[in-house]
Structure formats: C-alpha cells, structure tokens
Design a protein around this motif. Structure first.
Motif, mmCIF file in Angstrom:
data_model
loop_
_atom_site.group_PDB
_atom_site.id
_atom_site.type_symbol
_atom_site.label_atom_id
_atom_site.label_comp_id
_atom_site.label_asym_id
_atom_site.label_seq_id
_atom_site.Cartn_x
_atom_site.Cartn_y
_atom_site.Cartn_z
ATOM 1 N N GLN A 53 8.389 7.202 -7.931
ATOM 2 C CA GLN A 53 8.385 8.624 -8.274
ATOM 3 C C GLN A 53 7.558 8.821 -9.541
ATOM 4 O O GLN A 53 7.652 8.009 -10.481
ATOM 5 C CB GLN A 53 9.802 9.136 -8.506
ATOM 6 N N ILE A 54 6.763 9.881 -9.574
ATOM 7 C CA ILE A 54 5.914 10.182 -10.726
ATOM 8 C C ILE A 54 6.168 11.617 -11.164
ATOM 9 O O ILE A 54 6.144 12.533 -10.332
ATOM 10 C CB ILE A 54 4.414 10.002 -10.392
ATOM 11 N N PHE A 55 6.420 11.808 -12.459
ATOM 12 C CA PHE A 55 6.490 13.139 -13.065
ATOM 13 C C PHE A 55 5.251 13.303 -13.942
ATOM 14 O O PHE A 55 4.971 12.447 -14.788
ATOM 15 C CB PHE A 55 7.747 13.292 -13.926
ATOM 16 N N GLN A 77 5.079 16.743 -9.521
ATOM 17 C CA GLN A 77 5.924 15.625 -9.144
ATOM 18 C C GLN A 77 5.487 15.139 -7.777
ATOM 19 O O GLN A 77 5.133 15.935 -6.907
ATOM 20 C CB GLN A 77 7.393 16.051 -9.100
ATOM 21 N N ARG A 78 5.496 13.840 -7.572
ATOM 22 C CA ARG A 78 5.187 13.276 -6.266
ATOM 23 C C ARG A 78 5.827 11.902 -6.142
ATOM 24 O O ARG A 78 6.298 11.345 -7.134
ATOM 25 C CB ARG A 78 3.683 13.179 -6.037
ATOM 26 N N GLY A 79 5.806 11.355 -4.953
ATOM 27 C CA GLY A 79 6.419 10.047 -4.763
ATOM 28 C C GLY A 79 5.945 9.379 -3.494
ATOM 29 O O GLY A 79 5.420 10.026 -2.582
ATOM 30 N N TRP A 80 6.126 8.059 -3.436
ATOM 31 C CA TRP A 80 5.752 7.265 -2.268
ATOM 32 C C TRP A 80 6.862 6.278 -1.959
ATOM 33 O O TRP A 80 7.647 5.902 -2.824
ATOM 34 C CB TRP A 80 4.464 6.457 -2.524
ATOM 35 N N LYS A 134 0.865 -1.184 0.000
ATOM 36 C CA LYS A 134 0.000 0.000 0.000
ATOM 37 C C LYS A 134 0.895 1.225 0.000
ATOM 38 O O LYS A 134 1.686 1.423 0.924
ATOM 39 C CB LYS A 134 -0.923 0.023 1.225
ATOM 40 N N TYR A 135 0.768 2.025 -1.031
ATOM 41 C CA TYR A 135 1.499 3.284 -1.058
ATOM 42 C C TYR A 135 0.768 4.274 -0.172
ATOM 43 O O TYR A 135 -0.457 4.369 -0.222
ATOM 44 C CB TYR A 135 1.595 3.826 -2.482
ATOM 45 N N ARG A 136 1.540 4.986 0.624
ATOM 46 C CA ARG A 136 0.917 6.013 1.450
ATOM 47 C C ARG A 136 0.234 7.026 0.553
ATOM 48 O O ARG A 136 0.825 7.540 -0.396
ATOM 49 C CB ARG A 136 1.972 6.694 2.324
ATOM 50 N N ASP A 137 -1.024 7.322 0.891
ATOM 51 C CA ASP A 137 -1.808 8.205 0.039
ATOM 52 C C ASP A 137 -1.174 9.584 -0.016
ATOM 53 O O ASP A 137 -0.632 10.082 0.972
ATOM 54 C CB ASP A 137 -3.238 8.323 0.586
ATOM 55 N N ASP A 138 -1.260 10.216 -1.171
ATOM 56 C CA ASP A 138 -0.584 11.492 -1.396
ATOM 57 C C ASP A 138 -1.519 12.678 -1.228
ATOM 58 O O ASP A 138 -1.374 13.679 -1.893
ATOM 59 C CB ASP A 138 0.017 11.518 -2.800
ATOM 60 N N LYS A 139 -2.490 12.573 -0.322
ATOM 61 C CA LYS A 139 -3.468 13.653 -0.162
ATOM 62 C C LYS A 139 -2.846 14.914 0.434
ATOM 63 O O LYS A 139 -3.469 15.959 0.474
ATOM 64 C CB LYS A 139 -4.640 13.180 0.701
ATOM 65 N N GLY A 184 -1.279 20.156 -11.121
ATOM 66 C CA GLY A 184 -0.228 19.767 -10.190
ATOM 67 C C GLY A 184 -0.137 18.253 -10.115
ATOM 68 O O GLY A 184 -0.433 17.568 -11.102
ATOM 69 N N PRO A 185 0.274 17.685 -8.973
ATOM 70 C CA PRO A 185 0.533 18.352 -7.695
ATOM 71 C C PRO A 185 1.871 19.081 -7.680
ATOM 72 O O PRO A 185 2.760 18.779 -8.462
ATOM 73 C CB PRO A 185 0.542 17.194 -6.702
ATOM 74 N N TYR A 186 1.985 20.026 -6.757
ATOM 75 C CA TYR A 186 3.202 20.787 -6.565
ATOM 76 C C TYR A 186 3.924 20.291 -5.314
ATOM 77 O O TYR A 186 3.313 19.703 -4.419
ATOM 78 C CB TYR A 186 2.887 22.272 -6.401
ATOM 79 N N GLY A 187 5.211 20.548 -5.263
ATOM 80 C CA GLY A 187 5.972 20.134 -4.095
ATOM 81 C C GLY A 187 5.669 20.986 -2.879
ATOM 82 O O GLY A 187 5.705 20.503 -1.747
#
Length: 710
Positions: free
Chosen positions: A272-274, A284-287, A96-101, A132-135
C-alpha cells in the motif's frame, strides 16, 4: 525438468563484478532476472545441492535451461538494468506487482497551447502535470467542479474546443463562468496558462496564498460596498476550503513524502502506498503479488520502489520515502532515487511521531488488502486447479494444461474474415499474448478452411522459432536432412495485438531474444470454437507440420459438447463441471476478441470514401480538400484549376482527384428523419465531416446486424 549441472558455467567463467543475470528455459524464454554486487558469488548460490535450495528457487533452476549475465560498472546501473529487463521480459519467477495504470489521475496538459484539466489513466505523458492517483474518477470530478469556480481552466476536449472556436459560441461552462472560454478569445493564451499554473500550485499544496488573496479581495469588495462581488468571493473561498477538506492534514510540517507499507505471508504480499503532498494525503494505491521467488521484506520494498519510480523523474519522486524495511544494500537504491529526482532523496524507516503513526495506518491498509485478496482468491485458486484437472482427465492428458490457446473465426456474411487467438495460463487470461489474424489464403466464408490456415500460420511460426534457437533437429520423423516437412513460410501483414502494438505474423519478425511477445511458447492444449469439422482441420494442420505433442479439442455451442480429433462421439462434461466452465470462458473470450477485431475492420471499411481510392493522397491532403470545398459534392463539381488552389495539391494530383471523383457514385442525399425532408448543401445543410469522407453504416437494426455476424 532440467538438471542445473547441465548448464552450470565452468569454474572461473563468471566474473567477480556487479551485474545482472538472466535464466532462460528450454524455449529461450527469460524466466528470471536478478542483480548482484558479485555475479560469481550470487550465481554460485543457485548451483548447489537442490535439497539446500528454497522450494521456489529449486523450481526456477530446474525449469531453466541456461543462464547468462551482463557486467555493469556500479550497483546503481545494475538496479536500473534489472528494472528494465523485468519490464521487458516479464519473467515468470520474478515478483511483479500488477501495474497500476488503471488508477485515475487529475492531469493538466501543460504541453498544449491552452492547458486542459481532465481525468487521465495509463502511461504518463511528457509535459503533463499529474496529481493523485485517486481511488475513483468521480472524486477527481468533484474536486475539479469545486475548483473551477476559482480557476476556470479549460476542461473540454479538442473537438468541442475547435467547434466552439468555429461557431464563436462557448460551451455551457463558459456561460456559467466555470471556464474562461479561451476558445472564443475571452482570455489570452498567456493569461490562461497563468491560470493553469495557479491551479497546479493549489493542487500541489500551496493553498494558503490563494485563500489569503481571496479573503483580502472579499474585504476590499465589502468596503467598497460591492456586495455581489464580495458574495462571489465568499463562495469561492468556501469552494476552496471544501476541496481542501477532501484531503485531511496528516503531517503538520507540510511534508512531501510517499509512505510504503508491506503485508505478507509465505505465498503473497500486499503493498500500500500513501502519497502525501503539502502534509495532505493526495493519493493512495496498492498492489498484491504472488511471491514466486524467495524474497525478504526489504527486497519487496525495492521492487515496489522500482515499480513506483522506474519511469518517473523530477518532483514526481518526493524528497522523502518512508518504508517498513530498507533494501540491502540501501545505498544503490537511494542513489538511484536521487538520480531520478535530480536532488537528494531520504529513504528511511520512520521511528516516532506523526510519520510513524501514519505508517501504522498505511500498514493496516496493506494488511486489510491482503486479507480481502486472500478471501476472494482462496476459492478461485482451488476452483481453477480443479478445472484444469477435470480437463486433463476428460481429454486423457498426461498433465494439467497450464497453457491453453483458443481460436475463433469471425466474419459478416463472408466479408472481413478474421481470427483470434487468446491465451489462458493457470486458468487466467494472459492478454499480453493475445493475437489476431486476417484470413488471406482465400476469399469467402469457410470456417473450416480458415481454422486450418490460422493453426498452420501460428505453429509454423513456433517451429521457425525452434529452428532459430537450435531446438529443431534435422532428420526428425524420418525426413532427410534438408527436407522440411513444413510448408514454405510466406509473409503476412503486421496486425495490432491486444495492447494496440504492431505484431507480425510472418518470418519478417524481429528477434525477440526471450521476450514473451511472440509465438515461440507452445500450449499444452489448443481449443477451437466449433465442432468436429473445425477440430479435424486444426489437427490436420498440426499433423502437416509434424507436431504431435499438443492436444486439440473443440467446444460446440449448440450443446456445449467437447470434440476431440478422430472420435465420432463428443466428450460430454457435466453441466456443473468446473472444467466445462473454464472451457466456456476461454471460448467466449476468443469469440469476444475475434468479433471486436472484425467490427473494427468493418467500421474502417465502411468509413472509406471516394477520396480513399486516390493514389498518393494522404489523410492530411484529404482533410485539406474537404476543408477547402466543404463537402465531397462541391469538390466533385470543382474544376482542376480550382482543386489546384488547395495548398499542397499539384496539378497532377488534382487531375487524379477529378478522375477518381468522376468515376465514383455520388453519395445519397441527407434526409431529416423528423420531417422526411431531403436536405441539400445549397439549402443550408452542409455535409458533416463523416459524410464528407464517405462514412456509412450497415443496414438493418442492431439486433439484425448481430444476427448476421459470426
């Protein structure tokens, strides 16, 4: 530890068709969800010699106590059902990837009459366009500040908007031309929506049109010798170009694509996702996740795709998704993505050119994220393990307490008495299982009696779940069949949990069917905030319920002593003990959660006004009365016929309101704290909305109020 052969399905019982299966533990909690093209072949792999299974798989099948399955028509349906069940049951053995909310988005509320540009987090809402999402949130605000010169869209909250409309004066942004001020009708709703559409088009990557249009207008203004207008247009063009420079061009063909990279080792994986839109990296975001099951890179990619697009549709799913490895099989996943987008989606591995080079950049980011995570966690994992072992040794437990529940009582001088329950698993807070209680068995201040009530209510619920699932055996501990050693369960009011959703502490609870959102999962250790009296009360509650396999201890604040039941002397852990530090964190978290709930209840009580006591008068009609008369004072002096003039207020309700206000004490007059002058409604100082509804605050300074709280 269960023997898998004890719950293995009989030969021929498992269908040879696509489906989704669930493993459950002895408490009926779902611990693993999987899908298969052939349920018979897949499940057969779990029921072989344990020595041939991967260690993680072996742990899962020996933890499980049953298996069940659901047949579906296609592999695409199996993929969708698997995603839904993983979100619903939160199984401990699934990746389970931690949700990126927590990632901020630039959002445009196109579902409102006057769309608003703002920073948004959390669940996406229907009718809102997201970018986005933005950092960081400040990156969004910097971008918006530049674009408002060209696209002066509303950015204010609903309260500010309504206040400006009421007073006829726009906010500061309206005066400096960074808002078109729809609040004072400087622009029509249609023109403002068109402005918001242009803002969205620019953010979506269609930038050339606006730059060329502004350059043309600047040239025309210069030819007409309107140099001030030409200068403003020049500055607008500069602002747009500066905003565009914040996201460099990475793909020359204006591609819309998401690039996903995975870095992994035996224990963990980082993703990692671009997000590339119009050839530019827009987000960009990542888990990072633990690999709690035996899994390939392709399967990790599949889980990442489910996390990314499970609740998305339309343009939120790009035309192209580039990955380091393809799921096996790839066709159901690709079809699922196509269904969510509504048109074709290409899922592939980049082989050459700019896309392959960008994928290498994303891969480096994933590798660095994994290294950073492991550096941070290495000492933390070791420390948590040592802390649990120290607690087990100090309390003479058979094994380390992997699940700890802590309880605390909070009140303000005996009013609004509440309790909290926090849960730590493997030394980490599990906030989805936090619970909170209102003390209803009695009134007044009695922490010991309150603790007894809370422990009784929580574990009575646990026993009810055991009985419902057939785990409770009749005639236990010498009781006759039909003689239940537990007190009769009484219903309690629903209370919101840590995540804001309604929870019920009583037998009216809906069947959870394995969801980890109830009281069905027992702890190995119960910690109470307090000393010997609170510990004795908690142990007495467990004894009355016939529970003898859960350890109890208390942590007293004065000397940080650990008290255990039926002992005259406390257990003293060294000040440098990791076990003591963990108990302190658990206790402090329970105290924080309890006092937050207590303050919420107190604030709600303080906001109560005389209209709250009128039976049958809801919030809408209360607001209508205040809006019509302007204040409670003027409403109190109104006649019944005047009250009946308010839309929605009949004569019977008007009479009830008049009687209620006649019996209520009038609010104290407002005072100008700067001059000491008493402000009266007739003197031009109308009551605020909060005053009109009877809002008040507690007496004393903030430090004095904190000292009164428990």
């Amino acid at each position: 530890m269960a023997d898998p052969s004890s719950y293995r399905p009989r030969p021929g019982e498992i269908p040879d068709s696509p489906g989704v299966y669930r493993f459950r533990d002895e408490h009926r909690r779902v611990i693993y969800v999987g899908k298969a093209k052939s349920l018979r072949q897949r499940l057969a792999n779990y029921f072989q010699d344990l020595a041939n299974l991967h260690p993680r798989t072996r742990t899962m099948v020996t933890t499980a106590a049953s298996v069940e399955w659901t047949v579906v028509s296609t592999e695409v349906e199996a993929l969708q059902l698997e995603y839904s069940w993983i979100k619903e049951y939160d199984p401990r053995f699934n990746v389970k990837y931690r949700d990126d909310k927590s990632y901020p988005y630039l959002a445009v509320t196109m579902n409102e009459e006057f769309p608003r540009v703002q920073v948004m987090r959390g669940q996406k809402k229907k009718g809102v366009r997201y970018f986005g999402p933005y950092g960081h949130a400040w990156a969004i605000r910097d971008t918006v500040d530049l674009l408002l010169r060209v696209f002066p869209v509303r950015t204010c909250s609903a309260g500010v908007f309504k206040n400006a409309a009421r007073t006829g004066r726009p906010c500061l942004l309206g005066y400096i031309d960074k808002c078109s001020a729809p609040c004072v009708e400087r622009i029509s709703p249609e023109d403002h929506r068109e402005l918001a559409d242009e803002f969205c088009d620019f953010m979506a990557g269609r930038t050339g049109t606006y730059l060329r249009r502004l350059e043309r207008q600047m040239g025309e203004a210069a030819e007409d010798m309107e140099y001030e207008r030409a200068a403003r247009l020049r500055d607008d063009i500069g602002a747009l170009k500066k905003a565009m420079e914040k996201s460099a061009v990475v793909l020359a063909d204006a591609t819309d694509a998401d690039l996903i990279a995975v870095a992994e080792d035996e224990l963990e994986a980082a993703v990692q996702i671009f997000h590339v839109r119009g050839g530019r990296v827009r987000g960009q975001r990542g888990w990072v996740t633990d690999k709690v099951e035996e899994i390939t890179t392709g399967a990790l990619v599949e889980h990442a795709l489910q996390q990314l697009y499970g609740e998305e549709s339309g343009d939120a799913v790009p035309k192209e998704v580039l990955v380091p490895a393809l799921p096996d099989p790839v066709e159901p996943v690709q079809q699922w993505l196509t269904d969510r987008r509504g048109s074709g989606v290409s899922l592939r591995i980049p082989q050459r050119g700019d896309k392959k080079a960008l994928m290498e950049t994303v891969q480096r980011n994933a590798q660095q994220a994994l290294v950073l995570h492991k550096t941070k966690r290495a000492s933390d994992l070791t420390t948590r393990s040592r802390a649990l072992e120290e607690i087990a040794e100090a309390l003479d437990l058979d094994s380390a307490p992997l699940r700890i529940e802590c309880y605390d009582i909070s009140h303000l001088q005996g009013d609004d008495v509440v309790a909290s329950m926090v849960v730590f698993e493997d030394g980490l807070a599990r906030k989805s299982e936090y619970r909170r209680f209102q003390i209803k068995g009695f009134r007044g201040q009695d922490d010991v009696r309150s603790m007894h009530e809370v422990i009784t209510r929580r574990f009575r619920r646990y026993l009810a779940e055991k009985e419902r699932t057939g785990e409770w055996a009749d005639g236990v501990d010498g009781t006759e069949t039909g003689d239940d050693p537990r007190p009769a369960a009484e219903p309690y009011a629903a209370e919101p949990g840590a995540d804001g959703r309604a929870l019920t502490d009583g037998p009216a609870l809906k069947d959870d069917d394995g969801r980890p959102k109830r009281f069905a999962y027992p702890p190995q250790l119960v910690v109470v905030d307090g000393g010997q009296p609170q510990v004795a009360a908690a142990q007495r509650a467990l004894d009355e319920l016939g529970i003898d396999d859960i350890a109890v201890c208390g942590l007293a604040k004065r000397l940080e002593e650990v008290w255990v039941p039926r002992e005259d002397d406390p257990v003293v852990l060294p000040r440098t003990s990791e076990g003591l530090y963990l108990l302190q964190r658990v206790r402090d978290e329970a105290h924080r959660f309890a006092i937050t709930y207590q303050r919420t209840k107190r604030a709600k009580r303080f906001r109560a006004g005389p209209l709250d006591d009128v039976p049958g008068l809801g919030e809408t009609r209360k607001q209508a009365l205040i809006k019509h008369f302007g204040s409670v004072k003027k409403l109190r002096s109104a006649t019944i016929d005047q009250i009946c003039e308010v839309p929605g207020i009949g004569r019977k309700t008007a009479e009830t309101v008049a009687v209620a206000l006649a019996g209520a004490a009038p609010a104290a007059p407002a005072v100008n704290t700067a001059t000491g002058e008493i402000m009266d409604d007739e003197e031009g100082a109308p009551e605020t909305t909060a005053d009109a509804l009877g809002e008040s605050v507690s007496a004393g300074t903030p430090d004095e109020r904190r000292g009164q709280e428990r």
